[in-house]
Design an enzyme around this catalytic site. Sequence first.
Site, PDB file in Angstrom:
ATOM      1  N   GLU A 190       4.460  -2.616  13.096  1.00  0.00           N
ATOM      2  CA  GLU A 190       3.382  -2.497  12.291  1.00  0.00           C
ATOM      3  C   GLU A 190       1.998  -2.838  13.321  1.00  0.00           C
ATOM      4  O   GLU A 190       1.174  -1.914  13.101  1.00  0.00           O
ATOM      5  CB  GLU A 190       3.602  -3.597  11.337  1.00  0.00           C
ATOM      6  CG  GLU A 190       4.459  -3.605  10.392  1.00  0.00           C
ATOM      7  CD  GLU A 190       4.274  -2.177   9.133  1.00  0.00           C
ATOM      8  OE1 GLU A 190       3.036  -1.729   9.441  1.00  0.00           O
ATOM      9  OE2 GLU A 190       5.288  -1.926   8.848  1.00  0.00           O
ATOM     10  N   HIS A 193      -1.059   6.054   8.636  1.00  0.00           N
ATOM     11  CA  HIS A 193      -0.322   4.955   8.947  1.00  0.00           C
ATOM     12  C   HIS A 193       1.150   5.299   8.931  1.00  0.00           C
ATOM     13  O   HIS A 193       2.036   5.105   9.710  1.00  0.00           O
ATOM     14  CB  HIS A 193      -0.816   3.547   8.458  1.00  0.00           C
ATOM     15  CG  HIS A 193      -0.143   2.449   8.708  1.00  0.00           C
ATOM     16  ND1 HIS A 193      -0.240   1.688   9.802  1.00  0.00           N
ATOM     17  CD2 HIS A 193       1.172   2.036   8.148  1.00  0.00           C
ATOM     18  CE1 HIS A 193       0.507   0.756   9.741  1.00  0.00           C
ATOM     19  NE2 HIS A 193       1.547   0.990   8.931  1.00  0.00           N
ATOM     20  N   GLU A 194       1.343   5.724   7.635  1.00  0.00           N
ATOM     21  CA  GLU A 194       2.757   6.011   6.931  1.00  0.00           C
ATOM     22  C   GLU A 194       3.589   7.178   7.926  1.00  0.00           C
ATOM     23  O   GLU A 194       4.740   7.123   8.309  1.00  0.00           O
ATOM     24  CB  GLU A 194       2.980   5.986   5.600  1.00  0.00           C
ATOM     25  CG  GLU A 194       2.355   4.699   4.742  1.00  0.00           C
ATOM     26  CD  GLU A 194       2.821   3.701   5.221  1.00  0.00           C
ATOM     27  OE1 GLU A 194       3.965   3.259   5.572  1.00  0.00           O
ATOM     28  OE2 GLU A 194       2.186   2.571   4.948  1.00  0.00           O
ATOM     29  N   HIS A 230       4.564   5.934  11.605  1.00  0.00           N
ATOM     30  CA  HIS A 230       5.536   5.324  11.390  1.00  0.00           C
ATOM     31  C   HIS A 230       6.928   6.079  11.547  1.00  0.00           C
ATOM     32  O   HIS A 230       8.229   5.607  12.216  1.00  0.00           O
ATOM     33  CB  HIS A 230       5.879   4.448  10.156  1.00  0.00           C
ATOM     34  CG  HIS A 230       5.419   3.039  10.053  1.00  0.00           C
ATOM     35  ND1 HIS A 230       5.834   2.478  11.350  1.00  0.00           N
ATOM     36  CD2 HIS A 230       4.628   2.495   9.164  1.00  0.00           C
ATOM     37  CE1 HIS A 230       5.000   0.978  10.853  1.00  0.00           C
ATOM     38  NE2 HIS A 230       4.347   1.315   9.458  1.00  0.00           N
ATOM     39  N   GLY A 270       1.040  -1.328  -0.108  1.00  0.00           N
ATOM     40  CA  GLY A 270       0.029  -0.126   0.070  1.00  0.00           C
ATOM     41  C   GLY A 270       0.794   1.075  -0.061  1.00  0.00           C
ATOM     42  O   GLY A 270       0.663   2.224  -0.732  1.00  0.00           O
ATOM     43  N   ALA A 271       2.014   1.241   0.719  1.00  0.00           N
ATOM     44  CA  ALA A 271       2.862   2.430   0.844  1.00  0.00           C
ATOM     45  C   ALA A 271       4.077   2.201   1.707  1.00  0.00           C
ATOM     46  O   ALA A 271       3.847   1.065   2.488  1.00  0.00           O
ATOM     47  CB  ALA A 271       2.102   3.531   1.482  1.00  0.00           C
TER      48      ALA A 271
END
Length: 889
Positions: free
Chosen positions: A326, A303-304, A307, A267-268
């Site tokens: 994750e 989400h990214e 991180h 996804g990324a």
Amino acid sequence: MSTAPSTIYLADYQPPAYLIDHVDLDVHLDDDITTVTARSRIRRNPALERDESPPLHLDGQDMELVSLVLDGERVHIDNYRLGEESLLIHEVPDDFELEVVTRIRPQDNTNLEGLYRSNDLYCTQCEAEGFRKITYYPDRPDVMARFRTRIEADGSRFPVLLSNGNKVEHGPLDGGRHFATWEDPFPKPCYLFALVAGRLESIDDTFVTASGREIQLRIFVETKDLDKCDHAMCSLKNAMRWDEEVYGREYDLDIFMIVAVDAFNMGAMENKGLNIFNTSCVLANPATTTDAAFQRVEGVVAHEYFHNWSGNRVTCRDWFQLSLKEGFTVFRDSEFSADMGSRTVKRIEDVTLLRTAQFAEDAGPMAHPVRPDSYMEISNFYTLTVYEKGAEVVRMISQILGAEKFRQGTDLYFERHDGQAVTTEDFVLAMEDASGVDLSQFRNWYIQAGTPVLTVTSRYDAAENRFFLTVKQSCPATPGQEEKKPFHIPLRMGLLNSRGEEIPLRLEGDAAGPAALDRVIHVTRSEETFCFEGVEEEPVPSLLREFSAPVRLRYDYSLEHLYFLMVHDSDGFNRWNASQQLAVRIIQELVAGAAELTSDNFPQILERAFSGILEATLADPMLDKAMVAQLLSLPSESYLIELAQPAQVDAIHQVREFLCDSLAARLEQQFQQVYNANQESGDFSVEAEAVARRSLKNLALGYLMRTGKPSAIEACQRQFREASNMTDQHAGLRFLVHSSHTDARLRTEALQQFYQQWSHEPLVMDQWFTIQATSPAADNLATVEALLSHEKFNIRNPNKVRSVIGAFCGANHVNFHRSDGSGYRFLADQVLILDKLNPQIASRLLTPLTRWKKFDSARQEQMKEQLQRIKARSDLSRDVFEVVEKSTA
């Protein structure tokens, strides 16, 4: 592959013999050959015994070694050994500089790992082990270095040159070439390295942090996609603010960049400062993007970004610890999305995925703990267990500790381990040290595979006004783990009286004071009984509220009790769950042949439930329409198959269709009213209320189409033709194509009209493919095979593969599981083709075949036959070999 790949074990972990402090990476991009020069400052790990002098081990594959220079001197050929996937240098000093020059061919890299070409764009994907396809390097997450990257390319064809960190230099070169140099001040493992070069444009914005720093934000896309970036930018800024407010985490570089790439396995990717995204997870426009895709963009962007701390500033010691970053980050993005929209609906969506797909993974041959003990190919462990179940494990910690202590735990974790590569044990230890709560038993969630089963029974003592709950926990055997120790399971619950009111929960032995109406009881033994006092009438228990633990709950509710909870429970998730379980019970009874599928035998309690919801919806315009849409949806075929043993695919499909059709016929007038009442008015919006309104409207249209009445078909055609947004147009097309009441001419015309309108938009074409691949029509496999030859299909593009092959095999159960086994042969054929091109995608496609134990004996044999057929190939990738080996053991 002539021999079976070796298995890597967590127990064999050894710290790196050498550490790298700094890397100068020089990348010359050319049409035929790309040359990479890596100059690394390397030193012996001080943790080694003083008399140890091991050789330097570097990982590398699919490239040409041009030269090897150590402290200015060429390394003699007798002092190194070059293997297929490694470079071993003997007799190195304690501290030295190593220069490695390699040549690679990104244009031939179809597996999309390392440096590759996506259309006219150079880009990278280095997680988990892609950097070893760029240069020889210790490709492991516990080797962290500061990177300085210089990129050189043709200036006219690749005007944008990007890498991690901050740009420190750029300029023209002879021959129309140019360069840019990027410096990342933070040490990172090589899996977080990123490079992008191409003809791109950007939308730009700024974000001012809590401390007053101004951050430049840039989203790079092809020129044609500039009008599809606003939602991603808004989502990014919302995520940055949320992470400051909820976790106290502030961004640390001067610039944050996102690049949209058409061909991308995932996804990324959260590369430090330069996130590379699949176009499907960043591009969004009302005309081309459904509401579900808008929400996905918001969630993935968040989400990214999250991180940056939970994954980058604090990273994994080894790949067995993948859920450290994750699982934690999925929990964070889920909470963010809940705050941005409907918390209850978000929880329902997350649990639906978990119970449908992750529970199936737990019950299959690839079952593994959240922290696996071994693997052959790490790309096979980017799983729902590591991500979604890992997030549930973090969620349980937050419930056990409470919000305040959980925040103290995350603060300590980030402070203690900033700049380090650590383990899940370090995460749990930080939670214990900050809160004072002993999580020793809770650690079983990280090391034991499988889905625990909670079997609950109750007894009411009217004379003593006491209510007893007895809870037994067990966990099925999984590969390599026959016996399981008890888990620490937080069971959130409430008790309701006959009027639907919450009863104060006072456990035997509680201190005096007000009693809570909702509380967590801690299940820690194989069997234990909880006694609630002061209960003046026999209650209906509301168990596992908010789905407080990833378990299968068994309690002997009657259908009337489920209906009661559906109407009265104060917990939104449990109201929905009661509606699902009510429908599941009815469907299972019908599948078992308890009654014929006739209108006379239609289950009245289901009609009563849906009638009540519809009446309430029409009477109260303030109701959360997204929640109503969830309550009016029957359990999916995927979920029903996951619950069954064996799964009677055809019967499940037939019964579910019968119930949907019957509800549509009986409640047609109410569905028509709901459809009329929720039409679009005003400008398009992705605010929660507008999304919910479209969701409920299109659900009603789907039911109306089941009546087959000309008025419904005309309404669907009108919506398809006149829709002002892709959500409504997509729904109209899907209903027209999937409905048995639509004639072939109308289906063909609708598909052709959609294609002519959107053939220039790759992501919209993915939707067009998926609608056809998931049609329940009896001859659908022939349609899917024809789509593989369509001019817009490209088997080298993962999005296209997922939209056709993945959608058919994973979501079109009635056709994939045809009794003649043709669906299974089709999947095996495609896996064997893809294994030569992109093993990572090939292995992921295999999942439906690995679940052969779910089905009747005839289908089991057919599925195993195809697995054995794949396994018989002598040149399988590690990715596919591991899956078929474990599935046929």
